[in-house]
Design a protein around this motif. Structure first.
Motif, PDB file in Angstrom:
ATOM      1  N   SER A   1      29.274 -22.376  78.004  1.00 49.27           N
ATOM      2  CA  SER A   1      30.533 -22.699  77.331  1.00 49.27           C
ATOM      3  C   SER A   1      30.928 -21.620  76.340  1.00 49.27           C
ATOM      4  CB  SER A   1      30.383 -24.042  76.601  1.00 49.27           C
ATOM      5  OG  SER A   1      31.514 -24.303  75.804  1.00 49.27           O
ATOM      6  N   ILE A   2      32.258 -21.482  76.109  1.00 51.45           N
ATOM      7  CA  ILE A   2      32.737 -20.602  75.038  1.00 51.45           C
ATOM      8  C   ILE A   2      32.922 -21.386  73.748  1.00 51.45           C
ATOM      9  CG2 ILE A   2      33.861 -19.015  76.627  1.00 51.45           C
ATOM     10  CD1 ILE A   2      36.560 -20.294  75.778  1.00 51.45           C
ATOM     11  N   GLY A   3      32.786 -22.725  73.801  1.00 51.36           N
ATOM     12  CA  GLY A   3      32.795 -23.529  72.590  1.00 51.36           C
ATOM     13  C   GLY A   3      34.151 -24.077  72.222  1.00 51.36           C
ATOM     14  N   VAL A   4      34.511 -23.893  70.965  1.00 51.30           N
ATOM     15  CA  VAL A   4      35.727 -24.479  70.401  1.00 51.30           C
ATOM     16  C   VAL A   4      36.572 -23.367  69.793  1.00 51.30           C
ATOM     17  CG1 VAL A   4      34.590 -26.683  69.928  1.00 51.30           C
ATOM     18  CG2 VAL A   4      34.572 -24.887  68.181  1.00 51.30           C
ATOM     19  N   PRO A   5      37.872 -23.614  69.590  1.00 52.03           N
ATOM     20  CA  PRO A   5      38.710 -22.569  68.986  1.00 52.03           C
ATOM     21  C   PRO A   5      38.254 -22.221  67.575  1.00 52.03           C
ATOM     22  CG  PRO A   5      40.055 -24.306  69.970  1.00 52.03           C
ATOM     23  CD  PRO A   5      38.650 -24.811  69.961  1.00 52.03           C
ATOM     24  N   VAL A   6      38.508 -20.983  67.165  1.00 52.30           N
ATOM     25  CA  VAL A   6      38.194 -20.573  65.802  1.00 52.30           C
ATOM     26  C   VAL A   6      39.095 -21.328  64.840  1.00 52.30           C
ATOM     27  CG1 VAL A   6      37.487 -18.284  66.587  1.00 52.30           C
ATOM     28  CG2 VAL A   6      39.836 -18.654  65.808  1.00 52.30           C
ATOM     29  N   PRO A   7      38.712 -21.450  63.572  1.00 51.24           N
ATOM     30  CA  PRO A   7      39.569 -22.133  62.601  1.00 51.24           C
ATOM     31  C   PRO A   7      40.992 -21.569  62.608  1.00 51.24           C
ATOM     32  CG  PRO A   7      37.429 -21.688  61.641  1.00 51.24           C
ATOM     33  CD  PRO A   7      37.435 -21.010  62.970  1.00 51.24           C
ATOM     34  N   GLY A   8      41.973 -22.477  62.710  1.00 46.63           N
ATOM     35  CA  GLY A   8      43.372 -22.068  62.741  1.00 46.63           C
ATOM     36  C   GLY A   8      43.929 -21.842  64.127  1.00 46.63           C
TER      37      GLY A   8
ATOM     38  N   ARG B   1      38.177 -24.731  82.058  1.00 50.03           N
ATOM     39  CA  ARG B   1      38.189 -26.191  82.063  1.00 50.03           C
ATOM     40  C   ARG B   1      37.630 -26.675  80.740  1.00 50.03           C
ATOM     41  NH1 ARG B   1      33.347 -28.900  83.470  1.00 50.03           N
ATOM     42  NH2 ARG B   1      31.570 -27.482  83.760  1.00 50.03           N
ATOM     43  N   GLN B   2      37.943 -27.910  80.399  1.00 48.32           N
ATOM     44  CA  GLN B   2      37.401 -28.518  79.185  1.00 48.32           C
ATOM     45  C   GLN B   2      36.409 -29.586  79.573  1.00 48.32           C
ATOM     46  OE1 GLN B   2      40.285 -30.275  76.510  1.00 48.32           O
ATOM     47  NE2 GLN B   2      38.926 -30.066  74.732  1.00 48.32           N
ATOM     48  N   THR B   3      35.233 -29.542  78.994  1.00 46.48           N
ATOM     49  CA  THR B   3      34.178 -30.487  79.338  1.00 46.48           C
ATOM     50  C   THR B   3      34.394 -31.806  78.615  1.00 46.48           C
ATOM     51  OG1 THR B   3      32.744 -29.711  77.556  1.00 46.48           O
ATOM     52  CG2 THR B   3      32.576 -28.575  79.672  1.00 46.48           C
ATOM     53  N   GLU B   4      33.616 -32.790  78.991  1.00 52.10           N
ATOM     54  CA  GLU B   4      33.761 -34.124  78.405  1.00 52.10           C
ATOM     55  C   GLU B   4      33.472 -34.129  76.911  1.00 52.10           C
ATOM     56  OE1 GLU B   4      31.273 -36.752  80.558  1.00 52.10           O
ATOM     57  OE2 GLU B   4      32.471 -36.690  82.416  1.00 52.10           O
TER      58      GLU B   4
ATOM     59  N   TYR C   1      35.137 -25.805  75.708  1.00 48.63           N
ATOM     60  CA  TYR C   1      35.869 -25.079  76.746  1.00 48.63           C
ATOM     61  C   TYR C   1      34.902 -24.170  77.501  1.00 48.63           C
ATOM     62  CZ  TYR C   1      40.272 -26.716  74.788  1.00 48.63           C
ATOM     63  OH  TYR C   1      41.312 -27.504  74.368  1.00 48.63           O
ATOM     64  N   GLU C   2      35.198 -24.013  78.797  1.00 44.07           N
ATOM     65  CA  GLU C   2      34.336 -23.213  79.649  1.00 44.07           C
ATOM     66  C   GLU C   2      35.205 -22.350  80.551  1.00 44.07           C
ATOM     67  OE1 GLU C   2      31.396 -24.442  83.168  1.00 44.07           O
ATOM     68  OE2 GLU C   2      30.781 -25.224  81.212  1.00 44.07           O
ATOM     69  N   VAL C   3      34.989 -21.046  80.524  1.00 40.51           N
ATOM     70  CA  VAL C   3      35.718 -20.114  81.389  1.00 40.51           C
ATOM     71  C   VAL C   3      35.016 -20.066  82.740  1.00 40.51           C
ATOM     72  CG1 VAL C   3      36.381 -17.703  81.727  1.00 40.51           C
ATOM     73  CG2 VAL C   3      36.622 -18.763  79.476  1.00 40.51           C
ATOM     74  N   VAL C   4      35.784 -20.272  83.799  1.00 41.04           N
ATOM     75  CA  VAL C   4      35.186 -20.342  85.137  1.00 41.04           C
ATOM     76  C   VAL C   4      35.622 -19.195  86.040  1.00 41.04           C
ATOM     77  CG1 VAL C   4      34.927 -22.840  85.032  1.00 41.04           C
ATOM     78  CG2 VAL C   4      37.038 -21.860  85.960  1.00 41.04           C
ATOM     79  N   GLY C   5      36.535 -18.377  85.594  1.00 40.09           N
ATOM     80  CA  GLY C   5      36.983 -17.267  86.434  1.00 40.09           C
ATOM     81  C   GLY C   5      38.111 -16.508  85.768  1.00 40.09           C
TER      82      GLY C   5
END
Length: 861
Positions: free
Chosen positions: A305-312, A362-365, A369-373
């Motif tokens: 996963s790439i995680g979550v957006p940075v603050p802001g 895609r966004q996981t449950e 967030y996860e980059v797939v391509g």
């Protein structure tokens, strides 16, 4: 339009916009801001330098081009442009074609270059450009340097992204980041911005993580973090990072491309064991640097996963017709103003409010967030949509490192490590359903990479037709272009000097096991090959050691004396010392004390070449270096024993200092080699002890200073060193070691005080000898180089290389030649030493190669 004839914009009284953190560096006062190998700069000092350069740039905004390296001059230049409101385009200093391309496409008003101090080239007083007041920074995308397409970033972009990064990394004044990435790369700049925003410090280094000197700087500077791209982790595997003791490390950040989930999980678990965090991050230049991060506690369980957006910031996923997954779209204050493709675009304001990343996601449950391509990583061949990322993943599952590129006609795959391309092409053809003719697998020694470590996909595509561009670098030397014999390249010099079969672009002299004996020999050949000898060449990646471009031939001029050029103090002292030693013994002139200066030089070189790596690999390097001293010494002394009646078996065994006669006799001739061998052996043994190893790592200056202190106890007779027939010299070795580790002025002042207090009286009733020792030690402490006519560099280098051997051979040579003149006896002694150096080095190299073959054969069995 030439710079000289270009019109200039009228000055304006309006104060230009600034990047706030760059304009307010002084608010952190005396806190450390920049930690260099030789000194520490406070925020107050850094602010003064930045303000001075900003004043030189003037109040009218001008377009600035900065050719940057990870050095103080580049850092000051970058900050001065941001603080003074001058839009700055940053390009790598070691890629001259990048600056040439920028000059041709944008015609900047000012060119800045780094170094110890920033160098300003003013192409015009004002500006011919209309510059938007929000424009702060211009960066190439994804490490490209030849395209005129640049990302336009605003003051608010730079400031806001630095604040977001500092927030989720919890950067504070106690943090110190080692600069593992180039300033010309947005990821590298983000490390600088986020730390200076919070009053943290930068351990400023241009070394690769494969260099022991990088880890020396890391520990010495008290670094708490470093940034990595996927390729960095391959290098960390090579240097045994998992076994390193890095007590101060708080976290590692990773971006610059997708890191294999297995590697993410492994390093996350390693960090959990060792007490540091792994921050996996995601970003693009178009978003200033960072868009997302993966909280460290999730790295082991969600490594893809790439995680979550940075603050802001925020994400959404837009559908893409014909594809299962949608495109990731980012919004936030760090989104660029837009692109620039020419000077006219510099006047434009904001043209985009969100960033279409081009990544499929895609966004996981659990909300991650996860980059797939990648949208652009698809090609369509014979009606089939081929995901190039999937091609690489298929090969990765087979243990093959690869890079796939292509067009709608053919997929081209570069593979490493000598795998069978025919077999791999067959497997891929079957797995992808592609005709065999639409797929080409090309074996390569190493995957082509950009400066920032990312794969160079255009170079991969070019493999299909054989049109791959030659590596960027300075122009071919004129003598080669004219048909003369080409110069040696650095790789060949390192292979020959260090007895290696393979040398990679990222290797350095130190990382390859170079020591003080091979250092001078390599430097002589390298200076001839390159036309110059770069500062710190021994810790510079070999791929960057390229010849200087040779200027067009000029009319013949009258002979002029060679200009002085800096030559390392250690080399000068070695050459001068051996001449003085031999001359004093011959009676040509008397200049005693230089042998003791050489002992300090030995300590200095020990610190430079023998202290990298972990305990056992370091011990192996110590023993190899000791062997290169002991074996030729014992061989020659055995010869001297056989042909004269001056020496004893104790001399051959290097034990005369312990068991020899108390009175000074000819058997004392080799005292220097004996004591040096004792010291090197004892220090190597000491550093195998875990607590001593940790102490040297934690206190790189204090440890040798303490060793010098122990030596001083013997020097003043408080302790008995149990070497009865020589004067104690351990303290001189320790002073030289500490001199190599001295980074700050106060450390050098302290060493000066110790030397001034301890050298006088060392030789009773011989103040001249004491003064020579003191002078040599202080030169080593305060001067890293000495100006010497360039014509003398090679002769001095040869004499310095052969100094050990000349010390040995002169005892047999000068008595034979002495009757023909003292000066001739000195020259004959030096010549014999140089000859023995050449023969002994060749023999030792042959022995090393033979041992390597034997080990290789045993390993295969």
């Amino acid at each position: 339009m030439s710079p000289s004839s270009a019109p200039t914009a009228a000055p304006t009284a309006t104060r230009p916009a600034q990047v706030p953190f760059a304009a307010a560096l002084g608010r952190f006062g005396g806190a450390p801001a920049v930690i260099l190998r030789d000194r520490v700069l406070s925020y107050r000092d850094l602010s003064a330098r930045v303000d001075a350069l900003a004043e030189r740039l003037g109040p009218v905004p001008r377009l600035v081009a900065l050719a940057a390296s990870n050095d103080l001059g580049s850092l000051v230049a970058y900050l001065a442009a941001l603080a003074g409101g001058h839009p700055v385009a940053v390009v790598p200093a070691d890629k001259p074609q990048a600056l040439d391309s920028l000059l041709a496409a944008y015609d900047p008003d000012v060119v800045l270059r780094g170094g110890a101090e920033p160098v300003l080239e003013e192409r015009r007083r004002g500006s011919i450009h209309v510059l938007h007041p929000d424009l702060a920074l211009l960066m190439s995308t994804s490490g490209s340097t030849g395209s005129p397409k640049l990302v336009r970033l605003s003051h608010a972009n730079v400031q806001s992204n630095a604040e977001a990064i500092a927030e989720y990394l919890r950067i504070g004044p106690a943090d110190r980041a080692a600069t593992t990435l180039p300033m010309s790369y947005c990821y590298g700049l983000s490390v600088i911005n986020s730390h200076l925003l919070r009053g943290a410090a930068l351990v400023l280094t241009d070394h690769s993580v494969v260099d022991p000197c990088f880890w020396e700087d890391f520990r010495t500077g008290g670094a708490t973090s470093f940034a990595a791209v996927p390729y960095t982790f391959e290098l960390l595997e090579r240097v045994g990072f998992a076994n390193m003791e890095l007590d101060g490390l708080r976290y590692i950040t990773q971006a610059g491309g997708r890191l294999d989930p297995g590697t993410v999980r492994r390093y996350a678990e390693l960090g959990a064991e060792r007490g540091w965090d792994l921050f996996v991050m995601y970003g693009q230049t178009e978003a200033t640097a960072r868009m997302a991060y993966l909280p460290p506690h999730l790295a082991a369980t969600s490594p893809g996963s790439i995680g979550v957006p940075v603050p802001g910031g925020s994400f959404r996923i837009d559908p893409v017709p014909g594809l299962e997954h949608g495109e990731l779209v980012y919004a936030g204050p760090n989104v660029m103003l837009g692109y620039a493709e020419g000077p006219a675009d510099l006047a434009a304001g904001r043209k985009v409010t969100e960033l279409r990343t081009g990544d499929l996601a895609r966004q996981t449950e659990d909300g991650l967030y996860e980059v797939v391509g990648r949208r652009s990583r698809f090609v369509k061949i014979v009606g089939l949509r081929i995901d190039l990322g999937r091609v690489e993943a298929m090969l990765h599952e087979l243990g093959v490192q690869s890079a796939a590129a292509g067009t709608d006609e053919r997929v081209v795959v570069a593979v490493e490590d000598g795998h069978d391309p025919v077999l791999l092409a067959k497997l891929l053809s079957q797995g992808l359903g592609l005709p065999r003719g639409a797929l080409q697998v090309m074996p390569v020694d190493a995957l082509p990479r950009l400066e920032n470590g990312k794969i160079d996909y255009p170079a991969v595509r070019a493999l299909d037709t054989g049109e791959a561009a030659a590596p960027a670098g300075p122009a071919v030397p004129a003598e080669t272009a004219a048909g003369a014999a080409p110069r040696e390249d650095a790789k060949a010099i390192f292979r020959d000097t260090l007895d290696l079969e393979e040398v990679g672009d990222g290797d350095t002299f130190v990382s390859l096991g170079g020591d003080s004996l091979s250092y001078v020999a390599a430097s002589i050949r390298l200076e001839k090959a390159l036309g110059h000898l770069p500062a710190d060449w021994h810790v510079t990646p070999v791929g960057r050691l390229v010849p200087q471009a040779t200027a067009p031939s000029a009319p013949a001029r009258r002979w002029r004396p060679a200009r002085p050029a800096p030559l390392e103090t250690g080399i000068v002292l070695r050459a001068v010392a051996i001449v003085c030693i031999i001359s004093s013994h011959v009676g040509f002139f008397s200049w005693q004390g230089t042998a003791h200066v050489l002992m300090a030089v030995c300590g200095f070189n020990f610190a430079r070449f023998q202290l990298g790596g972990e305990r056992l690999p370091r011990l192996r390097r110590h023993l190899v270096s000791l062997t290169r001293i002991v074996v030729p010494s014992v061989a020659f002394i055995a010869l001297a024993y056989a042909v004269t009646d001056r020496y004893t078996p104790a001399n051959i065994a290097l034990l005369n200092a312990i068991v020899g006669p108390a009175e000074i006799t000819e058997q004392w001739h080799f005292w220097f080699i004996e004591l040096l061998a004792y010291i090197l052996l004892c220090v190597a043994a000491l550093l195998t002890i875990p607590w001593a190893h940790r102490a040297e790592r934690r206190f790189p200056f204090g440890f040798p200073l303490a060793l010098a202190g122990v030596g001083l106890l013997a020097r003043f007779g408080v302790l008995d060193p149990q070497v009865p027939h020589t004067m104690p010299v351990l303290w001189l070795f320790g002073l030289g070691w500490a001199a190599a580790r001295a980074r700050a002025v106060w450390q050098r002042v302290l060493l000066t005080a110790v030397a001034v207090a301890s050298v006088p009286g060392y030789f009773e009733d011989d103040p001249k000898r004491n003064a020579i020792i003191l002078g040599g030690v202080l030169l080593l402490v305060w001067l890293r180089s000495i100006p010497v006519p360039s014509a003398l560099h090679r002769p001095l280098g040869i004499v310095a290389s052969a100094s050990l051997y000349a010390y040995l051979t002169h005892w047999l040579v000068y008595p034979v030649v002495d009757d023909y003149g003292k000066g001739l006896a000195v020259l004959a002694s030096l010549a014999s030493g140089i000859a023995y150096w050449a023969v002994a080095t060749r023999c030792m190299n042959g022995a090393v190669r033979l041992a390597a073959r034997i080990r290789g054969g045993a390993g295969r069995r």
